[in-house]
Scaffold this motif. Sequence first.
Motif, PDB file in Angstrom:
ATOM      1  N   GLU A   1       0.541  -5.161  -2.568  1.00 39.17           N
ATOM      2  CA  GLU A   1       0.285  -6.217  -1.590  1.00 39.17           C
ATOM      3  C   GLU A   1      -0.994  -5.815  -0.857  1.00 39.17           C
ATOM      4  O   GLU A   1      -0.962  -4.955   0.027  1.00 39.17           O
ATOM      5  CB  GLU A   1       1.464  -6.267  -0.622  1.00 39.17           C
ATOM      6  CG  GLU A   1       1.381  -7.379   0.370  1.00 39.17           C
ATOM      7  CD  GLU A   1       2.482  -7.256   1.429  1.00 39.17           C
ATOM      8  OE1 GLU A   1       2.591  -6.178   2.056  1.00 39.17           O
ATOM      9  OE2 GLU A   1       3.203  -8.228   1.631  1.00 39.17           O
TER      10      GLU A   1
ATOM     11  N   THR B   1       3.660  -0.611  -1.810  1.00 34.77           N
ATOM     12  CA  THR B   1       2.367  -0.618  -1.111  1.00 34.77           C
ATOM     13  C   THR B   1       2.422   0.267   0.132  1.00 34.77           C
ATOM     14  O   THR B   1       1.513   1.062   0.388  1.00 34.77           O
ATOM     15  CB  THR B   1       1.976  -2.055  -0.706  1.00 34.77           C
ATOM     16  OG1 THR B   1       1.998  -2.880  -1.867  1.00 34.77           O
ATOM     17  CG2 THR B   1       0.589  -2.103  -0.086  1.00 34.77           C
TER      18      THR B   1
ATOM     19  N   GLN C   1       6.138  -2.476 -14.829  1.00 34.86           N
ATOM     20  CA  GLN C   1       5.168  -3.570 -14.674  1.00 34.86           C
ATOM     21  C   GLN C   1       4.716  -4.086 -16.039  1.00 34.86           C
ATOM     22  O   GLN C   1       4.793  -3.387 -17.042  1.00 34.86           O
ATOM     23  CB  GLN C   1       3.945  -3.092 -13.885  1.00 34.86           C
ATOM     24  CG  GLN C   1       3.104  -2.032 -14.598  1.00 34.86           C
ATOM     25  CD  GLN C   1       1.716  -1.894 -13.982  1.00 34.86           C
ATOM     26  OE1 GLN C   1       1.591  -1.595 -12.811  1.00 34.86           O
ATOM     27  NE2 GLN C   1       0.688  -2.126 -14.798  1.00 34.86           N
TER      28      GLN C   1
ATOM     29  N   SER D   1       2.163  -7.110 -13.061  1.00 33.96           N
ATOM     30  CA  SER D   1       3.211  -7.863 -12.342  1.00 33.96           C
ATOM     31  C   SER D   1       4.522  -7.093 -12.397  1.00 33.96           C
ATOM     32  O   SER D   1       4.866  -6.513 -13.435  1.00 33.96           O
ATOM     33  CB  SER D   1       3.449  -9.228 -12.989  1.00 33.96           C
ATOM     34  OG  SER D   1       2.266  -9.974 -13.057  1.00 33.96           O
TER      35      SER D   1
ATOM     36  N   ARG E   1       8.796 -14.220  -6.949  1.00 36.19           N
ATOM     37  CA  ARG E   1       9.564 -12.990  -6.693  1.00 36.19           C
ATOM     38  C   ARG E   1      10.903 -12.988  -7.417  1.00 36.19           C
ATOM     39  O   ARG E   1      11.807 -12.234  -7.068  1.00 36.19           O
ATOM     40  CB  ARG E   1       9.777 -12.772  -5.177  1.00 36.19           C
ATOM     41  CG  ARG E   1       8.500 -12.382  -4.442  1.00 36.19           C
ATOM     42  CD  ARG E   1       8.765 -12.028  -2.989  1.00 36.19           C
ATOM     43  NE  ARG E   1       7.884 -10.964  -2.513  1.00 36.19           N
ATOM     44  CZ  ARG E   1       6.628 -11.117  -2.147  1.00 36.19           C
ATOM     45  NH1 ARG E   1       6.072 -12.321  -2.218  1.00 36.19           N
ATOM     46  NH2 ARG E   1       5.915 -10.086  -1.735  1.00 36.19           N
TER      47      ARG E   1
ATOM     48  N   GLY F   1      10.922   0.101  -5.237  1.00 37.46           N
ATOM     49  CA  GLY F   1      10.244  -1.168  -4.993  1.00 37.46           C
ATOM     50  C   GLY F   1      10.836  -1.892  -3.808  1.00 37.46           C
ATOM     51  O   GLY F   1      11.597  -1.315  -3.040  1.00 37.46           O
TER      52      GLY F   1
ATOM     53  N   ALA G   1       7.266  -4.796  -4.162  1.00 41.09           N
ATOM     54  CA  ALA G   1       5.824  -4.711  -3.959  1.00 41.09           C
ATOM     55  C   ALA G   1       5.457  -4.204  -2.554  1.00 41.09           C
ATOM     56  O   ALA G   1       4.600  -3.329  -2.399  1.00 41.09           O
ATOM     57  CB  ALA G   1       5.204  -6.086  -4.209  1.00 41.09           C
TER      58      ALA G   1
ATOM     59  N   VAL H   1       1.905  -5.747  -8.203  1.00 38.56           N
ATOM     60  CA  VAL H   1       2.615  -4.577  -7.691  1.00 38.56           C
ATOM     61  C   VAL H   1       2.120  -4.187  -6.296  1.00 38.56           C
ATOM     62  O   VAL H   1       2.901  -3.690  -5.489  1.00 38.56           O
ATOM     63  CB  VAL H   1       2.521  -3.399  -8.677  1.00 38.56           C
ATOM     64  CG1 VAL H   1       1.092  -2.946  -8.883  1.00 38.56           C
ATOM     65  CG2 VAL H   1       3.356  -2.223  -8.203  1.00 38.56           C
TER      66      VAL H   1
END
Length: 253
Positions: free
Chosen positions: A218, A191, A46, A51, A57, A185, A187, A216
């Motif tokens: 949501e 999450t 990040q 970010s 995206r 990943g 995001a 990173v």
Amino acid sequence: MKRKDRPPPDREEAVGSLEGLQRALSGAGCFRQAHRRPFVVLSYAQSVDGSIAGRNRERIRLSSPESMRVTHGIRALSAGILVGIGTVLADDPRLAAFDGAGPQPQPVVLDTHLKTPPAARLVGRRDARPWLIHRDDLPSSHGSPLREAGAHPMPCALGPDGRIDLAALMTLFCEKRIDSLMVEGGARVITSFLRSRLADLLVVTLSPQFIGGLPVLEVPDSGDSLRTRLKEVRYQPAGPDMILWARPDWGDP
Ligand SMILES: NC(=O)c1ccc[n+]([C@@H]2O[C@H](COP(=O)([O-])OP(=O)(O)OC[C@H]3O[C@@H](n4cnc5c(N)ncnc54)[C@H](OP(=O)(O)O)[C@@H]3O)[C@@H](O)[C@H]2O)c1
């Protein structure tokens, strides 16, 4: 200490390097048996503003060659490597460890509706057949083009949010003897794993740049907070980047 005598990785010393991770993961088999799931390493890169990609995206190079080497080292040590379909569509990753002397980690994609393109690079790999985890009510014929292209579609139960149920997925991994899983990943997947407390170790590359892009996490406007403290924090410089190694403090005994 002999390999089979090692304590599971959640009982070991703090991990702050690839060597420490290798030591810790030698106990991952015991961890899987005790917890009925793999040891999960959540890892991503990040910017300093948090970010992980551009605003739309789109992929942005965040890791330096030095921190990328660490990322590939983690892949090489892991039994499985997992991303969401959003990452496959945005980045077209191979999900391979380029310096892995041993076997490659099993590539896994959370792909509810089997949207992975048959021409995706990870489907075309000759050294691994990616598992595409999809909803269990899709007709088998739906996966035929992907099967023919080299992928292995695998049904799994859905959670109440209409996405792959992570608890059911963990049981599937357990049955497949996946002892350790690197989650990369994007995001939404990060999450979900954090929300389900499915992270035993966090390895975050901090790249010295602002992006103002995709955060990173949501986080919905309402609902549970994702606030979690980290413990056993270690920092490892890697070229211009800093790599944070830590365990989420889930408050377990
Ligand atoms: N900087 C980094 O380290 C890094 C690493 C990887 C990716 N990225 C970036 O992340 C972005 C993609 O992130 P993203 O949030 O759009 O997509 P994502 O997290 O890669 O994939 C999310 C999708 O996976 C599917 N899914 C199925 N079960 C799920 C579950 N239980 N939890 C979450 N997702 C589940 C869902 O697809 P359905 O909607 O079809 O159900 C969901 O929309 C890209 O821009 C990529 O470049 C950055």
